[in-house]
Scaffold this motif. Structure first.
Motif, mmCIF file in Angstrom:
data_model
loop_
_atom_site.group_PDB
_atom_site.id
_atom_site.type_symbol
_atom_site.label_atom_id
_atom_site.label_comp_id
_atom_site.label_asym_id
_atom_site.label_seq_id
_atom_site.Cartn_x
_atom_site.Cartn_y
_atom_site.Cartn_z
ATOM 1 N N VAL A 1 0.827 -1.212 0.000
ATOM 2 C CA VAL A 1 0.000 0.000 0.000
ATOM 3 C C VAL A 1 0.858 1.258 0.000
ATOM 4 C CG1 VAL A 1 -1.688 1.328 1.328
ATOM 5 C CG2 VAL A 1 -1.946 -1.148 1.081
ATOM 6 N N GLU A 2 1.983 1.225 0.682
ATOM 7 C CA GLU A 2 2.852 2.398 0.729
ATOM 8 C C GLU A 2 3.330 2.779 -0.669
ATOM 9 O OE1 GLU A 2 7.003 3.960 2.868
ATOM 10 O OE2 GLU A 2 6.151 1.991 3.364
ATOM 11 N N SER A 3 3.795 1.786 -1.426
ATOM 12 C CA SER A 3 4.232 2.079 -2.790
ATOM 13 C C SER A 3 3.041 2.456 -3.665
ATOM 14 C CB SER A 3 4.974 0.883 -3.392
ATOM 15 O OG SER A 3 4.124 -0.245 -3.506
ATOM 16 N N GLY A 4 1.872 1.892 -3.350
ATOM 17 C CA GLY A 4 0.663 2.250 -4.080
ATOM 18 C C GLY A 4 0.308 3.713 -3.878
ATOM 19 N N ASN A 5 0.494 4.203 -2.668
ATOM 20 C CA ASN A 5 0.203 5.614 -2.390
ATOM 21 C C ASN A 5 1.167 6.541 -3.126
ATOM 22 O OD1 ASN A 5 -2.055 5.294 -0.704
ATOM 23 N ND2 ASN A 5 -0.765 4.877 1.079
ATOM 24 N N ILE A 6 2.402 6.098 -3.281
ATOM 25 C CA ILE A 6 3.369 6.888 -4.062
ATOM 26 C C ILE A 6 2.897 6.959 -5.510
ATOM 27 C CG2 ILE A 6 5.727 6.946 -4.949
ATOM 28 C CD1 ILE A 6 6.614 5.642 -2.314
ATOM 29 N N ALA A 7 2.433 5.817 -6.043
ATOM 30 C CA ALA A 7 1.912 5.791 -7.411
ATOM 31 C C ALA A 7 0.685 6.689 -7.526
ATOM 32 C CB ALA A 7 1.558 4.358 -7.798
ATOM 33 N N ARG A 8 -0.172 6.651 -6.535
ATOM 34 C CA ARG A 8 -1.369 7.500 -6.521
ATOM 35 C C ARG A 8 -0.986 8.974 -6.629
ATOM 36 N NH1 ARG A 8 -4.169 10.378 -2.569
ATOM 37 N NH2 ARG A 8 -6.433 10.548 -2.950
ATOM 38 N N ASN A 9 -0.008 9.379 -5.839
ATOM 39 C CA ASN A 9 0.423 10.778 -5.871
ATOM 40 C C ASN A 9 1.022 11.157 -7.221
ATOM 41 O OD1 ASN A 9 -0.403 11.142 -3.226
ATOM 42 N ND2 ASN A 9 1.608 10.627 -2.369
ATOM 43 N N THR A 10 1.695 10.200 -7.855
ATOM 44 C CA THR A 10 2.263 10.446 -9.182
ATOM 45 C C THR A 10 1.161 10.740 -10.192
ATOM 46 O OG1 THR A 10 4.149 8.987 -8.743
ATOM 47 C CG2 THR A 10 3.618 9.426 -11.054
ATOM 48 N N ILE A 11 0.082 9.970 -10.129
ATOM 49 C CA ILE A 11 -1.038 10.168 -11.045
ATOM 50 C C ILE A 11 -1.743 11.492 -10.762
ATOM 51 C CG2 ILE A 11 -3.294 9.277 -11.742
ATOM 52 C CD1 ILE A 11 -2.207 6.465 -11.184
ATOM 53 N N LEU A 12 -1.980 11.774 -9.474
ATOM 54 C CA LEU A 12 -2.702 12.987 -9.098
ATOM 55 C C LEU A 12 -1.916 14.257 -9.429
ATOM 56 C CD1 LEU A 12 -4.244 11.913 -5.669
ATOM 57 C CD2 LEU A 12 -5.432 12.268 -7.846
ATOM 58 N N ALA A 13 -0.606 14.147 -9.481
ATOM 59 C CA ALA A 13 0.219 15.319 -9.795
ATOM 60 C C ALA A 13 -0.118 15.888 -11.164
ATOM 61 C CB ALA A 13 1.692 14.943 -9.722
ATOM 62 N N SER A 14 -0.477 15.017 -12.104
ATOM 63 C CA SER A 14 -0.817 15.482 -13.453
ATOM 64 C C SER A 14 -2.312 15.452 -13.730
ATOM 65 C CB SER A 14 -0.090 14.634 -14.508
ATOM 66 O OG SER A 14 -0.384 13.262 -14.336
ATOM 67 N N SER A 15 -3.063 14.705 -12.917
ATOM 68 C CA SER A 15 -4.517 14.583 -13.130
ATOM 69 C C SER A 15 -5.235 14.684 -11.780
ATOM 70 C CB SER A 15 -4.848 13.261 -13.812
ATOM 71 O OG SER A 15 -4.168 13.125 -15.039
ATOM 72 N N PRO A 16 -5.247 15.857 -11.162
ATOM 73 C CA PRO A 16 -5.777 16.020 -9.799
ATOM 74 C C PRO A 16 -7.277 15.775 -9.659
ATOM 75 C CG PRO A 16 -5.296 18.153 -10.777
ATOM 76 C CD PRO A 16 -4.725 17.127 -11.703
ATOM 77 N N LYS A 17 -8.033 15.788 -10.751
ATOM 78 C CA LYS A 17 -9.482 15.632 -10.661
ATOM 79 C C LYS A 17 -9.927 14.168 -10.631
ATOM 80 C CE LYS A 17 -10.596 20.020 -12.929
ATOM 81 N NZ LYS A 17 -11.335 20.659 -14.058
ATOM 82 N N CYS A 18 -9.021 13.272 -10.916
ATOM 83 C CA CYS A 18 -9.376 11.848 -10.935
ATOM 84 C C CYS A 18 -9.460 11.290 -9.513
ATOM 85 C CB CYS A 18 -8.346 11.062 -11.741
ATOM 86 S SG CYS A 18 -8.750 9.298 -11.910
ATOM 87 N N ASP A 19 -10.386 10.388 -9.307
ATOM 88 C CA ASP A 19 -10.490 9.678 -8.038
ATOM 89 C C ASP A 19 -9.554 8.471 -8.119
ATOM 90 O OD1 ASP A 19 -11.158 8.334 -5.738
ATOM 91 O OD2 ASP A 19 -13.232 7.899 -6.308
ATOM 92 N N VAL A 20 -8.426 8.557 -7.434
ATOM 93 C CA VAL A 20 -7.425 7.487 -7.464
ATOM 94 C C VAL A 20 -7.416 6.786 -6.107
ATOM 95 C CG1 VAL A 20 -5.022 6.877 -7.894
ATOM 96 C CG2 VAL A 20 -6.031 8.854 -9.068
ATOM 97 N N GLU A 21 -7.744 5.504 -6.101
ATOM 98 C CA GLU A 21 -7.810 4.745 -4.863
ATOM 99 C C GLU A 21 -6.755 3.637 -4.875
ATOM 100 O OE1 GLU A 21 -11.764 3.372 -4.030
ATOM 101 O OE2 GLU A 21 -12.689 5.181 -4.899
ATOM 102 N N VAL A 22 -6.251 3.328 -3.702
ATOM 103 C CA VAL A 22 -5.251 2.262 -3.548
ATOM 104 C C VAL A 22 -5.870 1.145 -2.720
ATOM 105 C CG1 VAL A 22 -2.973 1.648 -2.657
ATOM 106 C CG2 VAL A 22 -3.348 3.911 -3.696
ATOM 107 N N TRP A 23 -5.982 -0.045 -3.333
ATOM 108 C CA TRP A 23 -6.535 -1.206 -2.634
ATOM 109 C C TRP A 23 -5.476 -2.291 -2.545
ATOM 110 C CZ3 TRP A 23 -12.081 -2.506 -4.847
ATOM 111 C CH2 TRP A 23 -12.913 -1.384 -4.680
ATOM 112 N N GLU A 24 -5.352 -2.875 -1.393
ATOM 113 C CA GLU A 24 -4.379 -3.951 -1.199
ATOM 114 C C GLU A 24 -4.899 -5.261 -1.771
ATOM 115 O OE1 GLU A 24 -1.765 -6.039 2.404
ATOM 116 O OE2 GLU A 24 -3.460 -4.735 2.873
ATOM 117 N N VAL A 25 -4.026 -5.982 -2.463
ATOM 118 C CA VAL A 25 -4.350 -7.337 -2.905
ATOM 119 C C VAL A 25 -3.057 -8.128 -3.009
ATOM 120 C CG1 VAL A 25 -4.302 -6.667 -5.362
ATOM 121 C CG2 VAL A 25 -5.481 -8.772 -4.659
ATOM 122 N N ASP A 26 -3.014 -9.238 -2.341
ATOM 123 C CA ASP A 26 -1.850 -10.121 -2.328
ATOM 124 C C ASP A 26 -2.206 -11.386 -3.096
ATOM 125 O OD1 ASP A 26 0.296 -11.768 -1.838
ATOM 126 O OD2 ASP A 26 0.226 -11.591 0.351
#
Length: 350
Positions: free
Chosen positions: A76-101
């Motif tokens: 999830v931690e790395s997922g949140n980093i990815a989320r922030n990367t996406i939001l940096a260029s597309s702030p209006k999108c709803d970006v969610e991070v869900w854990e799945v192993d």
């Protein structure tokens, strides 16, 4: 490079040959989605989305108006980093991070239960996967290449069983969305051209999956063979699942993203792999273009195998009569595993 040159070389160096694969890496460059493609109002799930192809395909769809993207990640931690990367260029999108192993049926089922509550699900790209070059078992006891398809070690169950289970769990929300919108939802599996390159010695075993869980079935002198076999299982699963689905509600395909410079190769000790990637590999963004192409185009091509952003034929074994029989056998074995190891699931999908 002139289109005519690419066309000639792509046809001369046949699909499924190593030489052909290398040549096409140079001559066939994936194209990004054109500006007229829009995903406005749509929701997508992308697994393995914290890095590489998963992250880049998520970013490209978001750039084309995707309203919500759910990043399925193991960490999830790395997922949140990815989320922030996406939001940096597309702030209006709803970006969610869900854990799945993918090494845990319980985790996959929890993810599926969460997805079932979505108000809509238009697109699912099942990209998570692994490449393990030595025999090892996942938490479920299956050989990692078979179990997952995440960039982490696990049984054959990872590259096949994890993806297969999640695909079944996502059918209901994908179908429901199609019924509500009047347009087919999309389910895309990420596979590889290496499925051509395996002798698949386990295909004649009494149980394919059980045999692949036995350590002496792992070819230590050619470790890539097991990874190639796991990708073949993915192609067979896609085709059998597609046969059972209504293409007017869920359009399924599997895509070969080519050789890309991603973390998939981090466990690969093959001599010269670094140089090979430097000379031939596409960037993660280029490879991701093949994934977004798969969910944006190819209407009416149920169960298709895509490579270089076009429908092409999978391996000769896959399309043979024997391949079709093995495909059905794999389906039955896979469902049997889920009934035994994920019993609460049987009433829902099996």
């Amino acid at each position: 490079m002139p289109l005519a040159f690419c066309t000639i070389h792509c046809s001369v160096f046949a699909m499924g040959t190593m030489t052909g694969s290398f040549v096409r890496q140079v001559t066939a460059k994936p194209k990004p989605l054109p500006e007229e493609i829009h995903f406005d109002g749509k929701t997508a799930i992308v697994t393995g989305a914290n890095i590489g192809l998963g992250l880049e395909s998520s970013r490209e769809m978001v750039a084309h108006g995707l309203s919500r993207v759910i990043l399925g990640v193991r960490n999830v931690e790395s997922g949140n980093i990815a989320r922030n990367t996406i939001l940096a260029s597309s702030p209006k999108c709803d970006v969610e991070v869900w854990e799945v192993d993918y090494e845990s049926f319980a985790s996959i089922m929890a993810f599926g239960a969460r997805a079932s509550k979505l108000n809509r699900l238009d697109i699912a790209i099942l990209n998570a996967g692994i490449k393990v070059m030595e025999f090892s078992q996942s938490k479920t006891g299956h050989e990692k290449n078979v179990q997952v398809s995440l960039p982490y070690p696990s049984r054959t169950a990872i590259n096949h069983l994890g993806t297969a289970l999640l695909s079944l769990l996502l059918l209901e929300p994908l179908k429901r969305t199609a019924e509500e919108t009047g347009a087919p939802s999309r389910l895309t599996f990420v596979t590889s051209e290496v499925h051509f390159w395996t002798p698949f010695n386990e295909k004649n075993s009494a149980s394919i999956l059980a045999r692949m869980d036995e350590e002496d079935s792992f070819n230590k002198s050619d470790a890539i063979e097991r990874y190639s076999t796991s990708k073949l299982l993915g192609v067979l699963w896609t085709r059998e699942l597609a046969k059972k689905a209504d293409e007017k509600k869920i359009l399924m395909n599997c895509v070969n993203p080519g050789i890309c410079s991603t973390s998939l190769y981090r466990a690969d000790p093959t001599p010269g792999i670094g140089l090979l990637l430097k000379l031939l590999a596409w960037s993660p963004a280029m490879g991701a273009h093949t994934l977004t192409n798969a969910v944006a185009y190819h209407d009416g091509k149920q169960g298709a195998y895509l490579s270089e952003q076009r429908v092409t034929s999978p391996s000769a074994f896959v399309v043979s009569a024997e391949g079709e029989e093995v495909q059905k056998k794999l389906w039955d074995e896979t469902i049997a595993v889920f009934r035994e190891e994920a019993p609460t699931l049987s009433s829902q999908i099996c």
